[in-house]
Design a protein around this motif. Structure first.
Motif, short mmCIF file in Angstrom:
data_model
loop_
_atom_site.label_atom_id
_atom_site.label_comp_id
_atom_site.label_asym_id
_atom_site.label_seq_id
_atom_site.Cartn_x
_atom_site.Cartn_y
_atom_site.Cartn_z
N MET A 141 59.39 52.33 111.35
CA MET A 141 58.47 51.30 111.76
C MET A 141 57.28 51.96 112.45
N LEU A 142 56.08 51.54 112.09
CA LEU A 142 54.87 52.07 112.71
C LEU A 142 54.52 51.28 113.96
N LEU A 143 53.92 51.96 114.91
CA LEU A 143 53.33 51.32 116.07
C LEU A 143 51.83 51.45 115.87
N ILE A 144 51.17 50.32 115.59
CA ILE A 144 49.74 50.31 115.29
C ILE A 144 48.99 49.79 116.51
N SER A 145 47.95 50.50 116.89
CA SER A 145 47.14 50.10 118.04
C SER A 145 45.97 49.25 117.57
N CYS A 146 46.09 47.94 117.75
CA CYS A 146 45.00 47.03 117.40
C CYS A 146 43.83 47.31 118.33
N PRO A 147 42.60 47.44 117.82
CA PRO A 147 41.44 47.69 118.68
C PRO A 147 41.21 46.57 119.71
N ASN A 148 41.74 45.37 119.45
CA ASN A 148 41.54 44.24 120.35
C ASN A 148 42.75 43.93 121.22
N CYS A 149 43.95 44.15 120.71
CA CYS A 149 45.17 43.72 121.40
C CYS A 149 46.03 44.86 121.93
N GLY A 150 45.75 46.09 121.52
CA GLY A 150 46.55 47.22 121.94
C GLY A 150 47.71 47.47 120.98
N PRO A 151 48.63 48.35 121.36
CA PRO A 151 49.74 48.73 120.48
C PRO A 151 50.66 47.55 120.15
N ARG A 152 50.92 47.39 118.87
CA ARG A 152 51.80 46.32 118.38
C ARG A 152 52.65 46.86 117.23
N ASP A 153 53.74 46.17 116.96
CA ASP A 153 54.65 46.51 115.88
C ASP A 153 53.98 46.31 114.52
N GLU A 154 54.31 47.15 113.58
CA GLU A 154 53.76 47.09 112.22
C GLU A 154 53.91 45.71 111.56
N THR A 155 54.95 44.98 111.92
CA THR A 155 55.20 43.68 111.28
C THR A 155 54.14 42.64 111.61
N GLU A 156 53.29 42.89 112.60
CA GLU A 156 52.22 41.96 112.95
C GLU A 156 50.96 42.16 112.10
N PHE A 157 50.96 43.18 111.25
CA PHE A 157 49.77 43.55 110.50
C PHE A 157 49.99 43.41 109.00
N HIS A 158 48.90 43.28 108.27
CA HIS A 158 48.94 43.28 106.81
C HIS A 158 47.94 44.30 106.29
N TYR A 159 48.37 45.03 105.29
CA TYR A 159 47.55 46.05 104.64
C TYR A 159 46.50 45.36 103.78
N GLY A 160 45.28 45.86 103.80
CA GLY A 160 44.20 45.24 103.03
C GLY A 160 43.60 46.12 101.97
N GLY A 161 44.23 47.24 101.67
CA GLY A 161 43.72 48.10 100.61
C GLY A 161 42.83 49.21 101.12
N GLN A 162 42.21 49.89 100.18
CA GLN A 162 41.35 51.02 100.49
C GLN A 162 40.10 50.56 101.23
N ALA A 163 39.73 51.31 102.25
CA ALA A 163 38.52 51.00 103.04
C ALA A 163 37.28 51.57 102.36
N HIS A 164 36.13 51.06 102.76
CA HIS A 164 34.82 51.56 102.36
C HIS A 164 34.54 51.37 100.87
N ILE A 165 35.00 50.28 100.30
CA ILE A 165 34.67 49.94 98.91
C ILE A 165 33.54 48.91 98.96
N ALA A 166 32.38 49.31 98.50
CA ALA A 166 31.20 48.44 98.56
C ALA A 166 31.24 47.40 97.44
N TYR A 167 30.91 46.16 97.78
CA TYR A 167 30.82 45.09 96.80
C TYR A 167 29.63 45.39 95.89
N PRO A 168 29.74 45.16 94.59
CA PRO A 168 28.63 45.45 93.68
C PRO A 168 27.38 44.65 94.04
N GLU A 169 26.21 45.30 93.92
CA GLU A 169 24.95 44.63 94.24
C GLU A 169 24.69 43.43 93.34
N ASN A 170 24.92 43.61 92.06
CA ASN A 170 24.70 42.54 91.08
C ASN A 170 25.98 42.31 90.28
#
Length: 123
Positions: free
Chosen positions: A1-30
């Motif tokens: 089990m991971l202990l993830i430190s939320c930037p707003n709430c502090g350290p919390r158990d992994e079960t409180e979070f959901h993965y959202g995929g790869q970061a820094h993927i830019a939405y297409p301009e057109n």
């Protein structure tokens, strides 16, 4: 089990979070100008890095805020947690020292879990 430190709430158990995929993927301009293949590549083609990887996470049962995380996909070590919109922290230097100033206050530099086996090894 991971202990993830939320930037707003502090350290919390992994079960409180959901993965959202790869970061820094830019939405297409057109997006209307994309071919079906280009649109499919934008939606479904992502890196499958073995090692340090930039991910998006949401604190779904807490503050409901999104943030980015640099995490090692082999060891599950969390190197850095940083706000959406911020550039990926520099990961140069000695392994295990990558997070440095990019860590959120109270963020652990390693996980509390053993690495889980994956079925995608060798793919």
């Amino acid at each position: 089990m991971l202990l993830i430190s939320c930037p707003n709430c502090g350290p919390r158990d992994e079960t409180e979070f959901h993965y959202g995929g790869q970061a820094h993927i830019a939405y297409p301009e057109n997006p209307n100008d994309l071919t079906d293949r280009e649109w499919a590549e934008y939606l479904f083609y992502r890196e499958n890095t073995k090692g340090t990887f930039a991910e998006r996470w949401v604190h779904s049962t807490g503050c409901r805020q999104w943030f980015n995380m640099l995490r090692d996909t082999v060891s599950y070590d969390i190197h850095s947690i940083y706000a959406m919109g911020q550039p990926r922290p520099d990961t140069t230097g000695e392994y295990g020292q990558a997070g440095g100033a990019g860590l959120a206050p109270g963020a652990p530099t390693t996980s509390t879990a053993a690495a889980a086996p994956t079925s995608s090894e060798g793919v």
